[in-house]
Motif scaffolding. Structure first.
Motif, PDB file in Angstrom:
ATOM      1  N   GLU A   1      17.147  26.373 -23.855  1.00 42.29           N
ATOM      2  CA  GLU A   1      18.255  26.455 -22.894  1.00 42.29           C
ATOM      3  C   GLU A   1      18.647  27.909 -22.600  1.00 42.29           C
ATOM      4  O   GLU A   1      18.998  28.256 -21.474  1.00 42.29           O
TER       5      GLU A   1
ATOM      6  N   TYR B   1      11.016  23.760 -23.160  1.00 35.23           N
ATOM      7  CA  TYR B   1      11.107  23.105 -24.484  1.00 35.23           C
ATOM      8  C   TYR B   1       9.728  22.608 -24.932  1.00 35.23           C
ATOM      9  O   TYR B   1       9.379  22.683 -26.110  1.00 35.23           O
TER      10      TYR B   1
ATOM     11  N   LYS C   1      19.016  23.449 -15.514  1.00 36.42           N
ATOM     12  CA  LYS C   1      18.526  22.207 -16.123  1.00 36.42           C
ATOM     13  C   LYS C   1      17.069  21.936 -15.741  1.00 36.42           C
ATOM     14  O   LYS C   1      16.266  21.511 -16.565  1.00 36.42           O
TER      15      LYS C   1
ATOM     16  N   TYR D   1      22.542  20.837 -19.789  1.00 38.35           N
ATOM     17  CA  TYR D   1      21.505  19.803 -19.771  1.00 38.35           C
ATOM     18  C   TYR D   1      21.964  18.524 -19.042  1.00 38.35           C
ATOM     19  O   TYR D   1      21.157  17.637 -18.771  1.00 38.35           O
TER      20      TYR D   1
ATOM     21  N   ALA E   1      15.978  29.105 -20.211  1.00 35.41           N
ATOM     22  CA  ALA E   1      16.159  28.478 -18.900  1.00 35.41           C
ATOM     23  C   ALA E   1      17.346  29.111 -18.163  1.00 35.41           C
ATOM     24  O   ALA E   1      17.349  29.230 -16.941  1.00 35.41           O
TER      25      ALA E   1
ATOM     26  N   ILE F   1      14.636  23.464 -18.197  1.00 37.65           N
ATOM     27  CA  ILE F   1      14.754  23.305 -19.660  1.00 37.65           C
ATOM     28  C   ILE F   1      13.576  22.538 -20.277  1.00 37.65           C
ATOM     29  O   ILE F   1      12.947  23.006 -21.227  1.00 37.65           O
TER      30      ILE F   1
END
Ligand code: TYM
Length: 329
Positions: free
Chosen positions: A64, A292, A285, A206, A67, A288
């Protein structure tokens, strides 16, 4: 070049408080300072997370961060537990931190009140570990929200006390990087207090559009102003504070005027707020999950970040150890 450092505990997802309270300021200055940004996984242990969640929590926050715009080419990004120099300095600083002053910390008193069955020593010395995080890099600037200002004050106190005790100038006293505007407190939407993970009132980077809209539309309001230019009650002030973070000045002024002439419709205000929050968070978002899932990229980022962080930390630790009286045999 002055050093800037900031961090976040690895619990849950990043919310608007984290973003506007600390992260956004940090991202803005990445080009102009020697920057360090880390994930405080050791601090997260005070609440005993399940071992299965511990690693995933770190990975979530890391993805995050990236991002949101933290750039590993510019900033050293690392995990607290990968830099053992922090814990070594923590031990030295603990000898200069007194039980009484730690017990008076607002965050400690709050945790004791909320979780009387888990008053562990790690919780009491939480600000000392945070001071070690900062002082081990001799960071001059630490962008944090209002809730962390008392911890920053303790870091300054310990830096001063160390320097005075050992007749040295090893540590600089860190300052909040708030661009002269004062530290900010991003409010929750439940009509009281700050937005926070443990408060359960967060809007997360998120969250998807539907979730954000639902949370905002449920925000606490009242029946509306009945007299022109009346004082705003706390829950309404909070909505306007959030609007000021995400909307342009004309939009904020439009709704303020509507409030002041008593023609405001809170439904419209909330719709606007939800739309403008989405404008800020949805592009973040969208990045992300890909980040990840790219384990190779994440480990590369951390390898580089840890190397830079350990180099910076070991230089300060050596100077501190020397001041305390450590000598080679
Ligand atoms: P944490 O994880 O609670 O929050 C991370 C950052 O977000 C800011 N923040 C807020 N700012 C404004 N309004 C809010 N509602 C809000 N909620 C959170 C926090 O001020 C913080 O800057 N102890 C720290 C993590 C830490 C740290 C450090 C930070 C450990 N060592 C060294 C800076 C330097 C914490 O628990 O933050």
């Amino acid at each position: 070049m002055d050093k800037v450092l900031s961090g976040i505990r690895s619990t849950g997802h990043l919310h608007l408080g984290n973003y506007f309270g600390a992260l956004k300021n940090f991202i803005r200055i990445q080009d102009s300072y020697d920057c360090y940004f880390f994930i405080a996984d050791l601090h997260s242990l005070t609440t005993h997370p399940h071992p299965d969640d511990f690693h995933a929590n770190v990975k979530t926050i890391l993805a995050e961060y990236l991002a949101a715009g933290l750039d590993p080419e510019k900033s050293a990004i690392f995990v607290q537990s990968s830099v053992p120099e922090i814990c070594e300095l923590y031990v030295l600083l603990n000898m200069l931190a007194y039980k009484g002053e730690l017990e008076r910390t607002a965050s400690f008193k709050d945790k004791v009140r909320k979780n009387p069955d888990n008053v562990n020593a790690g919780l009491l010395t939480y600000p000392v570990l945070m001071a070690a995080d900062i002082l081990v890099h001799n960071a001059k600037w630490v962008p944090v929200g209002k809730d962390q200002e008392q911890h920053l004050e303790i870091a300054r106190l310990l830096a001063r006390r160390f320097n005075n005790s050992y007749g040295t100038e090893v540590f600089v006293e860190p300052q909040n990087m708030d661009f002269g505007k004062g530290a900010i407190k991003v409010p929750g939407l439940d009509g009281s207090g700050k937005m926070g993970k443990s408060e359960g009132n967060g809007i997360y980077l998120y969250d998807d559009e539907k979730t954000i809209t639902k949370k905002v539309m449920k925000a606490v309001t009242d029946s509306g102003p009945t007299r022109p230019f009346s004082e705003m009650p706390e829950p309404i002030k909070n909505i306007f504070s959030l609007l000021e973070l995400v909307s342009d000045t004309d939009t904020v002024q439009y709704f303020k005027d509507k409030y002041n002439d008593c023609s405001i419709r809170y439904g419209d205000l909330k719709k606007q707020l939800a739309a403008d929050i989405c404008k800020t968070t949805l592009p973040i978002k969208a990045r992300i999950d890909d980040i990840y899932n790219d384990s190779q990229y994440l480990s590369k980022v951390l390898r580089r970040g840890t190397e830079r962080a350990r180099e910076s930390a070991s230089a300060t630790l050596k100077a501190a150890q020397k001041a305390v009286g450590f000598r080679d045999f």
